[in-house]
Scaffold this motif. Structure first.
Motif, PDB file in Angstrom:
ATOM      1  N   ARG A  28       2.392  -0.447  -8.932  1.00 36.07           N
ATOM      2  CA  ARG A  28       2.147   0.368 -10.129  1.00 36.07           C
ATOM      3  C   ARG A  28       0.812   1.092 -10.083  1.00 36.07           C
ATOM      4  O   ARG A  28       0.700   2.238 -10.523  1.00 36.07           O
ATOM      5  N   MET A  29      -0.224   0.444  -9.543  1.00 34.87           N
ATOM      6  CA  MET A  29      -1.565   1.028  -9.527  1.00 34.87           C
ATOM      7  C   MET A  29      -1.960   1.570  -8.147  1.00 34.87           C
ATOM      8  O   MET A  29      -3.129   1.881  -7.908  1.00 34.87           O
ATOM      9  N   ALA A  30      -1.001   1.716  -7.266  1.00 32.46           N
ATOM     10  CA  ALA A  30      -1.314   2.120  -5.892  1.00 32.46           C
ATOM     11  C   ALA A  30      -1.951   3.505  -5.816  1.00 32.46           C
ATOM     12  O   ALA A  30      -2.783   3.769  -4.938  1.00 32.46           O
ATOM     13  N   ALA A  31      -1.597   4.405  -6.723  1.00 38.35           N
ATOM     14  CA  ALA A  31      -2.145   5.762  -6.682  1.00 38.35           C
ATOM     15  C   ALA A  31      -3.654   5.778  -6.903  1.00 38.35           C
ATOM     16  O   ALA A  31      -4.322   6.755  -6.552  1.00 38.35           O
ATOM     17  N   MET A  32      -4.208   4.710  -7.457  1.00 35.86           N
ATOM     18  CA  MET A  32      -5.645   4.629  -7.681  1.00 35.86           C
ATOM     19  C   MET A  32      -6.409   4.328  -6.398  1.00 35.86           C
ATOM     20  O   MET A  32      -7.636   4.450  -6.351  1.00 35.86           O
ATOM     21  N   TYR A  33      -5.664   3.942  -5.341  1.00 36.16           N
ATOM     22  CA  TYR A  33      -6.313   3.513  -4.097  1.00 36.16           C
ATOM     23  C   TYR A  33      -5.869   4.285  -2.862  1.00 36.16           C
ATOM     24  O   TYR A  33      -6.620   4.354  -1.884  1.00 36.16           O
ATOM     25  N   TRP A  34      -4.673   4.842  -2.876  1.00 36.42           N
ATOM     26  CA  TRP A  34      -4.141   5.501  -1.680  1.00 36.42           C
ATOM     27  C   TRP A  34      -3.787   6.957  -1.979  1.00 36.42           C
ATOM     28  O   TRP A  34      -3.247   7.276  -3.051  1.00 36.42           O
ATOM     29  N   HIS A  35      -4.044   7.856  -1.006  1.00 36.10           N
ATOM     30  CA  HIS A  35      -3.703   9.276  -1.155  1.00 36.10           C
ATOM     31  C   HIS A  35      -2.202   9.467  -1.340  1.00 36.10           C
ATOM     32  O   HIS A  35      -1.755  10.271  -2.153  1.00 36.10           O
ATOM     33  N   GLN A  36      -1.422   8.741  -0.540  1.00 36.83           N
ATOM     34  CA  GLN A  36       0.038   8.857  -0.601  1.00 36.83           C
ATOM     35  C   GLN A  36       0.620   7.480  -0.944  1.00 36.83           C
ATOM     36  O   GLN A  36       1.107   6.765  -0.069  1.00 36.83           O
ATOM     37  N   PRO A  37       0.583   7.088  -2.194  1.00 35.96           N
ATOM     38  CA  PRO A  37       0.995   5.732  -2.580  1.00 35.96           C
ATOM     39  C   PRO A  37       2.431   5.403  -2.226  1.00 35.96           C
ATOM     40  O   PRO A  37       2.740   4.238  -1.947  1.00 35.96           O
ATOM     41  N   ASP A  38       3.305   6.387  -2.213  1.00 35.81           N
ATOM     42  CA  ASP A  38       4.704   6.115  -1.888  1.00 35.81           C
ATOM     43  C   ASP A  38       4.897   5.781  -0.410  1.00 35.81           C
ATOM     44  O   ASP A  38       5.927   5.201  -0.042  1.00 35.81           O
ATOM     45  N   GLN A  39       3.920   6.143   0.429  1.00 35.22           N
ATOM     46  CA  GLN A  39       4.058   5.916   1.863  1.00 35.22           C
ATOM     47  C   GLN A  39       3.281   4.706   2.356  1.00 35.22           C
ATOM     48  O   GLN A  39       3.239   4.434   3.559  1.00 35.22           O
ATOM     49  N   VAL A  40       2.695   3.923   1.452  1.00 38.84           N
ATOM     50  CA  VAL A  40       1.943   2.736   1.840  1.00 38.84           C
ATOM     51  C   VAL A  40       2.888   1.688   2.420  1.00 38.84           C
ATOM     52  O   VAL A  40       4.004   1.482   1.916  1.00 38.84           O
ATOM     53  N   ASN A  41       2.462   1.029   3.476  1.00 43.29           N
ATOM     54  CA  ASN A  41       3.212  -0.079   4.062  1.00 43.29           C
ATOM     55  C   ASN A  41       3.152  -1.260   3.099  1.00 43.29           C
ATOM     56  O   ASN A  41       2.072  -1.736   2.747  1.00 43.29           O
ATOM     57  N   VAL A  42       4.307  -1.747   2.659  1.00 46.22           N
ATOM     58  CA  VAL A  42       4.355  -2.823   1.665  1.00 46.22           C
ATOM     59  C   VAL A  42       3.696  -4.098   2.194  1.00 46.22           C
ATOM     60  O   VAL A  42       3.216  -4.928   1.416  1.00 46.22           O
ATOM     61  N   ALA A  43       3.627  -4.265   3.505  1.00 43.29           N
ATOM     62  CA  ALA A  43       2.935  -5.424   4.068  1.00 43.29           C
ATOM     63  C   ALA A  43       1.470  -5.450   3.647  1.00 43.29           C
ATOM     64  O   ALA A  43       0.862  -6.525   3.558  1.00 43.29           O
ATOM     65  N   ASP A  44       0.895  -4.274   3.365  1.00 47.16           N
ATOM     66  CA  ASP A  44      -0.492  -4.214   2.904  1.00 47.16           C
ATOM     67  C   ASP A  44      -0.654  -4.933   1.567  1.00 47.16           C
ATOM     68  O   ASP A  44      -1.689  -5.556   1.305  1.00 47.16           O
ATOM     69  N   PHE A  45       0.361  -4.851   0.713  1.00 46.30           N
ATOM     70  CA  PHE A  45       0.275  -5.504  -0.594  1.00 46.30           C
ATOM     71  C   PHE A  45       0.224  -7.027  -0.434  1.00 46.30           C
ATOM     72  O   PHE A  45      -0.523  -7.712  -1.139  1.00 46.30           O
ATOM     73  N   ALA A  46       1.034  -7.549   0.485  1.00 45.94           N
ATOM     74  CA  ALA A  46       1.025  -8.993   0.724  1.00 45.94           C
ATOM     75  C   ALA A  46      -0.332  -9.431   1.268  1.00 45.94           C
ATOM     76  O   ALA A  46      -0.888 -10.453   0.836  1.00 45.94           O
ATOM     77  N   ARG A  47      -0.877  -8.649   2.200  1.00 45.47           N
ATOM     78  CA  ARG A  47      -2.177  -8.984   2.780  1.00 45.47           C
ATOM     79  C   ARG A  47      -3.269  -8.960   1.720  1.00 45.47           C
ATOM     80  O   ARG A  47      -4.166  -9.818   1.708  1.00 45.47           O
ATOM     81  N   ALA A  48      -3.213  -8.002   0.804  1.00 43.64           N
ATOM     82  CA  ALA A  48      -4.214  -7.914  -0.255  1.00 43.64           C
ATOM     83  C   ALA A  48      -4.116  -9.101  -1.212  1.00 43.64           C
ATOM     84  O   ALA A  48      -5.136  -9.636  -1.654  1.00 43.64           O
ATOM     85  N   SER A  49      -2.905  -9.530  -1.503  1.00 49.42           N
ATOM     86  CA  SER A  49      -2.704 -10.566  -2.513  1.00 49.42           C
ATOM     87  C   SER A  49      -2.994 -11.964  -2.012  1.00 49.42           C
ATOM     88  O   SER A  49      -3.248 -12.867  -2.810  1.00 49.42           O
ATOM     89  N   MET A  50      -2.953 -12.183  -0.682  1.00 45.74           N
ATOM     90  CA  MET A  50      -3.107 -13.542  -0.148  1.00 45.74           C
ATOM     91  C   MET A  50      -4.501 -13.848   0.386  1.00 45.74           C
ATOM     92  O   MET A  50      -4.751 -14.918   0.931  1.00 45.74           O
ATOM     93  N   SER A  51      -5.450 -12.950   0.197  1.00 47.95           N
ATOM     94  CA  SER A  51      -6.773 -13.084   0.815  1.00 47.95           C
ATOM     95  C   SER A  51      -7.635 -14.109   0.073  1.00 47.95           C
ATOM     96  O   SER A  51      -8.510 -13.738  -0.723  1.00 47.95           O
ATOM     97  N   ILE A  52      -7.403 -15.375   0.332  1.00 42.52           N
ATOM     98  CA  ILE A  52      -8.178 -16.435  -0.317  1.00 42.52           C
ATOM     99  C   ILE A  52      -9.660 -16.200  -0.029  1.00 42.52           C
ATOM    100  O   ILE A  52     -10.068 -16.124   1.136  1.00 42.52           O
ATOM    101  N   PRO A  53     -10.502 -16.054  -1.064  1.00 43.52           N
ATOM    102  CA  PRO A  53     -11.915 -15.735  -0.834  1.00 43.52           C
ATOM    103  C   PRO A  53     -12.593 -16.747   0.081  1.00 43.52           C
ATOM    104  O   PRO A  53     -12.487 -17.958  -0.113  1.00 43.52           O
TER     105      PRO A  53
END
Length: 444
Positions: free
Chosen positions: A248-273
């Motif tokens: 939903r908020m991908a357009a705030m971070y990527w030039h072409q939000p529809d073309q982002v690799n969905v694997a990037d979302f998983a990597r972003a969400s699992m990054s235990i600090p």
């Protein structure tokens, strides 16, 4: 690594077959297809390696005849959510494709250090998990990971996981990287859906897009008006202190939000600090980004100049919302389908704090549980939709998990689903939502 076959997972729940067959007669939603499958939304909690229990839970829901439209999750829940969404169209069984893929994910390989062949992080992790280990040994192994913290600001790069997730999704997409647009099309590839005769038309007459069905040959045919994102992956942008829902908020971070690799979302969400390096995305130019970021309703001074950091750093969404049960919530109406939620651990409220490590761990746990708990407290109807898999004392950082534990987690999830569905009453839940919607309209 302990490999488990799909047949071995299913053998663990063979004795639940009579119960599952009996639950097929239940009423769980007012949205169904011509084959009698009932449609729901599902949200899954994060919990590290405990996420295998989600497979057992999803298996039972699917075996009962439920199908998933909206799918959301954080961290381990996000991994399962993305894989489930990508596996096939909503009307088709999907969990079977995930049993061996997720059940045998190379978790030990995900502890990938600061470069290939660096096993210091795994050595340190195992020493920390060994309650009987000597303190000096733990300190020595911990000293060997200082370079990791200096170089990548974490123990591990997270690159092995990212590659694995990308390959998993490519296997479901003809060998090509799965883009947001492709997944959006797949998730909205719904069959013609019918509305149950038990849905009360008066619940929907006040809505701006009413009616939501038309009667054709004596059947209520659902009117699909738009195709929004049915996926919700939660991550935390620590460089702007923002809870981020993707795509939903991908357009705030990527030039072409529809073309982002969905694997990037998983990597972003699992990054235990501290455990995994942050997932990094370069900021958009200020003039391009400013109109999009105004949705955050920051004070006006925050939008001056370049206003964004040069790079956005994403960490595990669990630091803000480990269980995003509000992902598909609309408090002003009675839903046609419920949003079921599944947690991986009981929320405990008694914790002894014997030392500084417990101070840090419980500070983290308090932060990640508080927002979701507050939502459920303010929307008590959601307590009727949420099940908790009691994962007991299984460690959520057991990256060297053995076969017996994997099978045990799968069975825990399946048993929890059976128990939950036996107690779920869709009509009673709608009555609760009806009274809440009426109260809300009176306040407005």
């Amino acid at each position: 690594m302990s490999t488990v076959t799909a047949a071995e997972f299913l053998d663990q729940v063979n004795d639940l077959t009579p119960a599952i067959e009996g639950l097929r007669l239940g009423e769980y939603s007012d949205l169904l297809d011509s084959e009698g499958h009932q449609y729901i939304d599902i949200v899954m909690e994060g919990g590290g390696t405990l996420g295998l229990a989600l497979l057992g839970y999803l298996h039972v829901l699917e075996s009962v005849g439920l199908r998933f439209i909206g799918i959301g999750g954080t961290s381990a829940g996000a991994i399962s959510a993305i894989a489930l969404a990508a596996a096939s169209r909503p009307s088709e069984p999907r969990v079977g494709r995930l049993l061996e893929a997720i059940g045998n994910m190379p978790m030990a390989d995900f502890v990938d250090g600061r470069h290939d062949g660096d096993d210091d992080a795994m050595s340190a992790l195992q020493s920390w998990l060994d309650e009987d280990g000597h303190t000096l040994g733990k300190l020595w192994r911990t000293s060997r990971i200082i370079d990791n913290l200096n170089d990548i600001h974490a123990l591990n790069r997270g690159e092995v996981f990212h590659r694995w997730m990308d390959q998993l999704l490519r296997g479901m997409n003809g060998g090509q990287a799965l883009t947001v647009q492709q997944l959006r099309v797949r998730m909205n590839d719904l069959p013609a859906l019918l509305v149950s005769d038990n849905a009360d038309a008066s619940d929907f007459r006040h809505l701006p897009n009413a009616p939501i069905w038309e009667v054709v040959n004596g059947k209520r045919v659902h009117l699909a008006r738009n195709k929004p994102d049915q996926l919700c992956v939660v991550t935390a942008d620590i460089s702007t202190e923002t809870k981020v829902s993707l795509p939903r908020m991908a357009a705030m971070y990527w030039h072409q939000p529809d073309q982002v690799n969905v694997a990037d979302f998983a990597r972003a969400s699992m990054s235990i600090p501290g455990f995994f390096s942050t997932f990094k995305v370069k900021s958009l130019p200020a003039e391009e980004a400013r109109p999009l970021w105004r949705s955050q309703e920051w004070p006006e001074r925050c939008y001056a100049g370049d206003f964004l950091p040069a790079v956005h750093h994403f960490v595990d969404g669990g630091v803000l919302s480990n269980f995003p049960i509000d992902a598909f919530h609309q408090k002003t109406r009675v839903p046609l389908r419920p949003t079921l939620g599944v947690k991986l651990q009981w929320d405990e409220h008694k914790h002894e704090i014997p030392g500084v490590l417990k101070v840090f761990s419980q500070s983290f746990n308090t932060a990640r549980h508080a927002m979701d708990a507050e939502f459920i407290k303010q929307n008590p109807d959601y307590s009727k939709l949420v099940a908790c898999i009691d994962t007991e004392e299984i460690n959520w950082l057991d990256f060297a998990m053995d076969k017996a534990t994997k099978l045990r987690l799968f069975r825990m999830g399946a048993q929890t689903a059976v128990t939950f569905l036996r107690g779920f009453n869709w009509r009673d839940y709608k009555r609760i939502r009806r009274s809440l919607a009426e109260a809300y309209s009176l306040r407005v």
